[in-house]
Design a protein around this motif. Structure first.
Motif, PDB file in Angstrom:
ATOM      1  N   ALA A 144     -50.949  20.563  12.745  1.00 59.35           N
ATOM      2  CA  ALA A 144     -49.941  20.814  13.773  1.00 59.35           C
ATOM      3  C   ALA A 144     -49.783  19.593  14.668  1.00 59.35           C
ATOM      4  N   LYS A 181     -37.624  32.981  26.499  1.00 61.92           N
ATOM      5  CA  LYS A 181     -37.250  32.500  25.160  1.00 61.92           C
ATOM      6  C   LYS A 181     -35.878  31.831  25.236  1.00 61.92           C
ATOM      7  N   ASP A 234     -37.126  27.344  17.980  1.00 62.62           N
ATOM      8  CA  ASP A 234     -38.057  27.108  16.872  1.00 62.62           C
ATOM      9  C   ASP A 234     -39.511  27.286  17.285  1.00 62.62           C
ATOM     10  N   ARG A 235     -39.779  27.522  18.570  1.00 61.20           N
ATOM     11  CA  ARG A 235     -41.152  27.778  19.035  1.00 61.20           C
ATOM     12  C   ARG A 235     -41.255  29.089  19.804  1.00 61.20           C
ATOM     13  N   TRP A 236     -40.334  29.993  19.530  1.00 55.75           N
ATOM     14  CA  TRP A 236     -40.401  31.303  20.162  1.00 55.75           C
ATOM     15  C   TRP A 236     -41.680  32.036  19.792  1.00 55.75           C
ATOM     16  N   ASP A 237     -42.240  31.754  18.629  1.00 56.81           N
ATOM     17  CA  ASP A 237     -43.491  32.411  18.271  1.00 56.81           C
ATOM     18  C   ASP A 237     -44.605  32.056  19.252  1.00 56.81           C
ATOM     19  N   VAL A 238     -44.597  30.804  19.741  1.00 52.84           N
ATOM     20  CA  VAL A 238     -45.594  30.391  20.736  1.00 52.84           C
ATOM     21  C   VAL A 238     -45.326  31.087  22.069  1.00 52.84           C
ATOM     22  N   VAL A 245     -44.786  24.658  26.075  1.00 51.84           N
ATOM     23  CA  VAL A 245     -44.256  24.983  24.749  1.00 51.84           C
ATOM     24  C   VAL A 245     -43.532  23.777  24.163  1.00 51.84           C
ATOM     25  N   ASN A 246     -42.689  23.150  24.976  1.00 50.71           N
ATOM     26  CA  ASN A 246     -41.946  21.976  24.501  1.00 50.71           C
ATOM     27  C   ASN A 246     -42.867  20.796  24.197  1.00 50.71           C
ATOM     28  N   ASN A 275     -45.727  21.067  22.742  1.00 52.21           N
ATOM     29  CA  ASN A 275     -46.564  21.444  21.589  1.00 52.21           C
ATOM     30  C   ASN A 275     -47.942  21.986  21.962  1.00 52.21           C
ATOM     31  N   LYS A 286     -35.615  26.253  22.850  1.00 50.95           N
ATOM     32  CA  LYS A 286     -36.909  26.236  22.184  1.00 50.95           C
ATOM     33  C   LYS A 286     -37.018  27.337  21.121  1.00 50.95           C
ATOM     34  N   THR A 318     -50.592  24.998  22.531  1.00 56.03           N
ATOM     35  CA  THR A 318     -50.759  26.280  21.858  1.00 56.03           C
ATOM     36  C   THR A 318     -50.626  27.428  22.854  1.00 56.03           C
TER      37      THR A 318
END
Length: 263
Positions: free
Chosen positions: A46, A175, A181-185, A139-140, A142, A179, A144
């Protein structure tokens, strides 16, 4: 029974062996490696979190301290802290009136920076209630979900040590379309904080999403600025409708139930 000619038997045996080999490969979990073939590379790790200079918002914090010396904020009030989502809440005082609110959100801050400046922008005014919004920039960058939620939990517990009666409310990381593509985070960090607040006295979780979405997982795009991250004024009207009742109830409870924390 007449045996087939030798060439035919050899072809049948070869075909049988081929079928057996294919069946073995179909049930083997290991890599298919033959002479001259290079094994597939392992998945890339990652992306590492972006480096963080904890001094980058020093001038903002110094400005808060200078303003507090000139016009001290109310002691034992309601403190909003966090990143630009709260910093840009221009009508916060009007939306929360007559509650005694102070806004100390700064820059595009990350959760580590909220910890770094806690002693200077949170504890001096000894707030009875804290409303916290931070994590979007993590989140932006990277970070966790575990780091984001863990930093908030550390913030919360440090407040508990210094101000045992203070309530702390976490406003959900939004959300934002920017972002996606990182909504899972985002979802994982929010879930961990929600679980922490559910088991921790004096802590609450405020879910902002229902006020800012047309349907679950569908942001109301008309509320966003062109960057699809920050909000237009109409979004803050909606946020206020969710946040204010929670904070008003908390304020009523803490002012009736406990004296001002000792200085």
């Amino acid at each position: 029974m007449t045996r087939p000619p030798a060439p035919t038997r050899r072809r049948l045996v070869a075909a049988r062996n081929l079928l057996i080999g294919c069946a073995c490969l179909a049930t083997w979990d290991g890599p298919a490696l033959v002479r001259g073939q290079v094994a597939a590379a392992p998945p890339a790790p990652a992306t590492a979190p972006a480096p963080l200079d904890l001094s980058r918002f020093e001038k903002d914090v110094v400005a808060f301290e200078q303003a507090d010396r000139t016009s001290p904020p109310p002691q034992g009030g309601i403190l909003f802290v966090g990143s630009s989502i709260f910093r840009q809440w221009a009508d916060l005082h009007a939306h929360m009136a007559p509650l005694p609110v102070v806004n100390r959100a700064f820059g595009g801050s990350r959760t580590a920076e909220q910890l770094h400046y806690l002693d200077r922008i949170v504890l001096p005014s000894r707030p009875r209630v804290i409303v916290y919004y931070c994590g979007s920039n993590d989140v932006n960058a990277n970070e966790t979900a575990e780091t984001i939620a863990g930093n908030y939990e550390t913030f919360s517990e440090r407040v508990r040590v210094a101000l045992p009666g203070t309530r702390v409310y976490f406003a959900s990381i939004i959300k934002a379309p920017q972002k996606r593509d990182r909504w899972d985070v985002v979802e994982a960090a929010n879930a961990r904080v929600r679980a922490y607040t559910a088991r921790t006295p004096g802590r609450g979780y405020i879910d902002l999403h229902p006020a800012l979405e047309t349907a679950p997982g569908e942001p109301s795009l008309e509320l966003y600025r062109p960057d699809r991250l920050h909000y237009l004024p109409a979004a803050y009207d909606r946020m206020a409708a969710v946040v204010r009742p929670v904070i008003a109830q908390a304020w009523a409870e803490v002012t009736d139930a406990s004296p001002l924390p000792p200085q």
